[in-house]
Design a protein around this motif. Structure first.
Motif, PDB file in Angstrom:
ATOM      1  N   THR A  71       2.443  -8.930   7.440  1.00 29.41           N
ATOM      2  CA  THR A  71       1.104  -8.466   7.113  1.00 29.41           C
ATOM      3  C   THR A  71       0.159  -9.655   7.030  1.00 29.41           C
ATOM      4  N   GLN A  73      -2.458  -9.201   5.100  1.00 26.66           N
ATOM      5  CA  GLN A  73      -3.092  -8.910   3.810  1.00 26.66           C
ATOM      6  C   GLN A  73      -2.096  -9.199   2.690  1.00 26.66           C
ATOM      7  N   ALA A  77      -3.828  -4.879  -4.120  1.00 29.77           N
ATOM      8  CA  ALA A  77      -4.159  -3.486  -3.787  1.00 29.77           C
ATOM      9  C   ALA A  77      -3.383  -3.044  -2.543  1.00 29.77           C
ATOM     10  N   TRP A  78      -3.383  -3.895  -1.505  1.00 31.18           N
ATOM     11  CA  TRP A  78      -2.636  -3.565  -0.287  1.00 31.18           C
ATOM     12  C   TRP A  78      -1.149  -3.461  -0.597  1.00 31.18           C
ATOM     13  N   LYS A  80       0.414  -2.816  -3.377  1.00 38.44           N
ATOM     14  CA  LYS A  80       0.729  -1.632  -4.182  1.00 38.44           C
ATOM     15  C   LYS A  80       0.758  -0.385  -3.303  1.00 38.44           C
ATOM     16  N   LYS A  81      -0.230  -0.225  -2.449  1.00 34.65           N
ATOM     17  CA  LYS A  81      -0.290   0.927  -1.543  1.00 34.65           C
ATOM     18  C   LYS A  81       0.919   0.930  -0.604  1.00 34.65           C
ATOM     19  N   PHE A  82       1.261  -0.236  -0.079  1.00 30.12           N
ATOM     20  CA  PHE A  82       2.392  -0.354   0.841  1.00 30.12           C
ATOM     21  C   PHE A  82       3.704  -0.009   0.134  1.00 30.12           C
ATOM     22  N   GLU A  84       4.244   1.705  -2.620  1.00 27.38           N
ATOM     23  CA  GLU A  84       4.281   3.131  -2.978  1.00 27.38           C
ATOM     24  C   GLU A  84       4.573   3.992  -1.759  1.00 27.38           C
ATOM     25  N   GLY A  85       3.959   3.662  -0.632  1.00 23.48           N
ATOM     26  CA  GLY A  85       4.184   4.431   0.597  1.00 23.48           C
ATOM     27  C   GLY A  85       5.615   4.340   1.088  1.00 23.48           C
ATOM     28  N   GLU A  88       8.269   6.289  -0.933  1.00 24.93           N
ATOM     29  CA  GLU A  88       8.271   7.734  -0.679  1.00 24.93           C
ATOM     30  C   GLU A  88       9.106   8.119   0.539  1.00 24.93           C
ATOM     31  N   LYS A 126       0.634   5.043   7.505  1.00 24.24           N
ATOM     32  CA  LYS A 126       0.393   4.935   6.056  1.00 24.24           C
ATOM     33  C   LYS A 126      -0.474   3.736   5.703  1.00 24.24           C
ATOM     34  N   ILE A 127      -0.274   2.621   6.418  1.00 24.06           N
ATOM     35  CA  ILE A 127      -0.917   1.383   6.003  1.00 24.06           C
ATOM     36  C   ILE A 127      -1.035   0.424   7.179  1.00 24.06           C
TER      37      ILE A 127
END
Length: 152
Positions: A71, A73, A77-78, A80-82, A84-85, A88, A126-127
């Protein structure tokens, strides 16, 4: 943690369903003190939980993919989103943040290449990722959940 506790852990790693009577004989201890030691090992966090190890071939998960992700990034924030995705996604059975050339490594189990393609599209939708490289296992040479205990 003494040698008896290590023996208990070693035996439980290979068969968590071993009866206390059999386990106690193997470590030369009576059943009650053996059970108390196991209980202590749970309380101290050495034993997290008991699980059933399922044959992945029997449940149609014959394809193992190792997905390396880079990545551009590196903000919270990125990340955390990654995280969590990915958490799942049931196909991901192991997930690591790395040092070195790749930022993350996923171990993915799927039935076939077509299902991997579906997984890949789900992942990349997702990201935002800079680079995704996948290697497929050709042969499983060693796979174990047994941890080495000689470093305790």
């Amino acid at each position: 943690m003494d040698d008896t506790d290590k023996k208990i852990l070693q035996l439980l790693q290979t068969n968590a369903d071993i009866p206390i009577s059999e386990l106690s004989k193997k470590i030369n201890l009576s059943p009650s003190p053996c059970w108390l030691r196991i209980s202590k090992l749970y309380k101290q966090g050495y034993i997290k939980k008991k699980v059933a190890v399922i044959d992945r071939q029997k449940v149609n998960l014959s394809t193992v993919a190792f997905v390396q992700i880079k990545t551009s990034q590196h903000n919270m924030a990125w990340a955390k989103k990654f995280v969590e995705g990915v958490k799942e996604m049931d196909e991901v059975i192991e997930f690591y943040r790395l040092s070195g050339a790749s930022d993350y490594l996923l171990k993915v189990l799927i039935p076939d290449i077509e299902k991997f393609d579906e997984f890949y599209k789900k992942l990349t939708n997702k990201i935002d990722l800079s680079d995704v490289t996948t290697s497929f296992a050709m042969e499983e040479i060693k796979q174990t959940s047994t941890l080495p205990l000689n470093y305790i």
